[in-house]
Design a protein around this motif. Structure first.
Motif, PDB file in Angstrom:
ATOM      1  N   GLY A  59      22.763 116.754  25.152  1.00 38.21           N
ATOM      2  CA  GLY A  59      23.420 116.156  26.316  1.00 38.21           C
ATOM      3  C   GLY A  59      24.561 115.231  25.916  1.00 38.21           C
ATOM      4  O   GLY A  59      25.623 115.214  26.571  1.00 38.21           O
ATOM      5  N   VAL A  60      24.381 114.475  24.866  1.00 35.99           N
ATOM      6  CA  VAL A  60      25.439 113.575  24.400  1.00 35.99           C
ATOM      7  C   VAL A  60      26.648 114.371  23.931  1.00 35.99           C
ATOM      8  O   VAL A  60      27.793 114.015  24.222  1.00 35.99           O
ATOM      9  CB  VAL A  60      24.909 112.666  23.263  1.00 35.99           C
ATOM     10  CG1 VAL A  60      26.055 112.061  22.476  1.00 35.99           C
ATOM     11  CG2 VAL A  60      24.046 111.571  23.847  1.00 35.99           C
ATOM     12  N   LEU A  61      26.402 115.464  23.217  1.00 33.66           N
ATOM     13  CA  LEU A  61      27.518 116.301  22.758  1.00 33.66           C
ATOM     14  C   LEU A  61      28.285 116.871  23.946  1.00 33.66           C
ATOM     15  O   LEU A  61      29.522 116.897  23.947  1.00 33.66           O
ATOM     16  CB  LEU A  61      26.991 117.433  21.866  1.00 33.66           C
ATOM     17  CG  LEU A  61      26.324 116.989  20.555  1.00 33.66           C
ATOM     18  CD1 LEU A  61      25.690 118.188  19.856  1.00 33.66           C
ATOM     19  CD2 LEU A  61      27.325 116.301  19.629  1.00 33.66           C
ATOM     20  N   VAL A  62      27.539 117.317  24.965  1.00 34.05           N
ATOM     21  CA  VAL A  62      28.184 117.857  26.172  1.00 34.05           C
ATOM     22  C   VAL A  62      29.038 116.780  26.846  1.00 34.05           C
ATOM     23  O   VAL A  62      30.204 117.002  27.214  1.00 34.05           O
ATOM     24  CB  VAL A  62      27.117 118.383  27.160  1.00 34.05           C
ATOM     25  CG1 VAL A  62      27.742 118.706  28.515  1.00 34.05           C
ATOM     26  CG2 VAL A  62      26.423 119.617  26.593  1.00 34.05           C
ATOM     27  N   SER A  63      28.465 115.603  26.979  1.00 35.28           N
ATOM     28  CA  SER A  63      29.150 114.501  27.654  1.00 35.28           C
ATOM     29  C   SER A  63      30.426 114.091  26.908  1.00 35.28           C
ATOM     30  O   SER A  63      31.481 113.883  27.515  1.00 35.28           O
ATOM     31  CB  SER A  63      28.163 113.332  27.750  1.00 35.28           C
ATOM     32  OG  SER A  63      28.814 112.127  27.969  1.00 35.28           O
ATOM     33  N   LEU A  64      30.335 113.992  25.580  1.00 34.23           N
ATOM     34  CA  LEU A  64      31.502 113.586  24.789  1.00 34.23           C
ATOM     35  C   LEU A  64      32.587 114.673  24.820  1.00 34.23           C
ATOM     36  O   LEU A  64      33.776 114.363  24.918  1.00 34.23           O
ATOM     37  CB  LEU A  64      31.089 113.300  23.344  1.00 34.23           C
ATOM     38  CG  LEU A  64      30.221 112.046  23.150  1.00 34.23           C
ATOM     39  CD1 LEU A  64      29.728 111.959  21.707  1.00 34.23           C
ATOM     40  CD2 LEU A  64      31.006 110.772  23.514  1.00 34.23           C
TER      41      LEU A  64
END
Lengths: 110, 139
Positions: A59-64
């Protein structure tokens, strides 16, 4: 998990050491957001020393990536092992990210 | 003769505790000669999701509330039960498909999906809404 950050031209490379999971994802997120604030638009995350990622890490990778693309940049991935590739395929996130075999390939792709 | 090894942890709802529990369960599965891929992917990711779910959704990350993790490992299968102090929730209602075009770019919503993709079975324990049971057959 620890992370090493280095700059190659205008590309920020983050090398992770350890698993990217719910308990430590915020460290990666904050580091990249701080660099975005400072003008960084191109980021490579190197997973050569990462065994697995959980849904929070994904999720963090998607958000960034979303944030960087909004600003005209991108977040690209390098050195995923077979397990990580499976996770990206299961979640269809392999369609969302440019995934390189090596850090050098990821850098050259910008 | 089949042997069964049990592990039982009670920890506060501190996300930093997860990796150590996962490492011990993986170690026990390795002793029972589970396939390497199950040890490097299925078990650690699914168990991380289950414990994180219990700590965050079930206990609201309140460190005064505990999560209990019981794991029974044999040459046949791994059975893990993760219990929190919350009211419980409907697994099926919470499990959405995060791979659809409209959900693909969301930051959240992949936890239960991954648990189900990586385990043979993920269910609520009958009569205990705050206990999730994960089962993985050895291969």
């Amino acid at each position: 998990m620890t992370l090493d950050a280095s700059t190659h031209g205008d590309v920020l490379v983050i090398a992770l050491h350890g698993q990217l999971i719910v308990g430590n994802r915020q460290a990666l997120k904050q580091r990249v957001l701080d660099d975005i604030e400072g003008g960084t638009r191109k980021v490579v995350v190197d997973f050569a020393n990462t065994g697995y990622i959980d849904s929070s890490g994904l999720g963090v990778l998607v958000s960034l990536a979303k944030r960087l693309r909004e600003l005209g940049g991108d977040l690209r991935l390098a050195n995923l092992n077979a397990d990580l590739r499976t996770l990206f395929e299961l979640t269809k996130l392999d369609s969302l990210f440019q995934i390189a075999e090596s850090r050098e390939q990821a850098l050259a792709s910008f | 003769m089949m042997s069964t090894a049990a592990l039982d942890f009670r920890v506060p709802s501190d996300l930093a505790q997860i990796e150590a529990i996962v490492a011990q369960v993986v170690h026990r599965c390795r002793e029972c000669r589970f396939d390497a891929r199950l040890l490097s992917l299925n078990v650690p990711v699914a168990l991380t999701e289950a414990i994180a779910n219990a700590m965050v959704r079930g206990n609201g990350e309140d460190v005064a509330k505990e999560v209990r993790v019981r794991a029974e490992v044999s040459e046949v299968r791994l059975v893990i039960e993760v219990e929190d102090e919350g009211a419980g929730f409907d697994l099926d209602a919470c499990c959405v498909d995060p791979t659809t075009p409209e959900r693909l770019e969301r930051e959240d919503g992949r936890g239960l999906f991954l648990m189900r993709a990586l385990m043979d079975e993920v269910v609520r324990v009958e009569g205990a809404a705050n206990v999730v049971r994960l089962t993985l057959r050895r291969r």
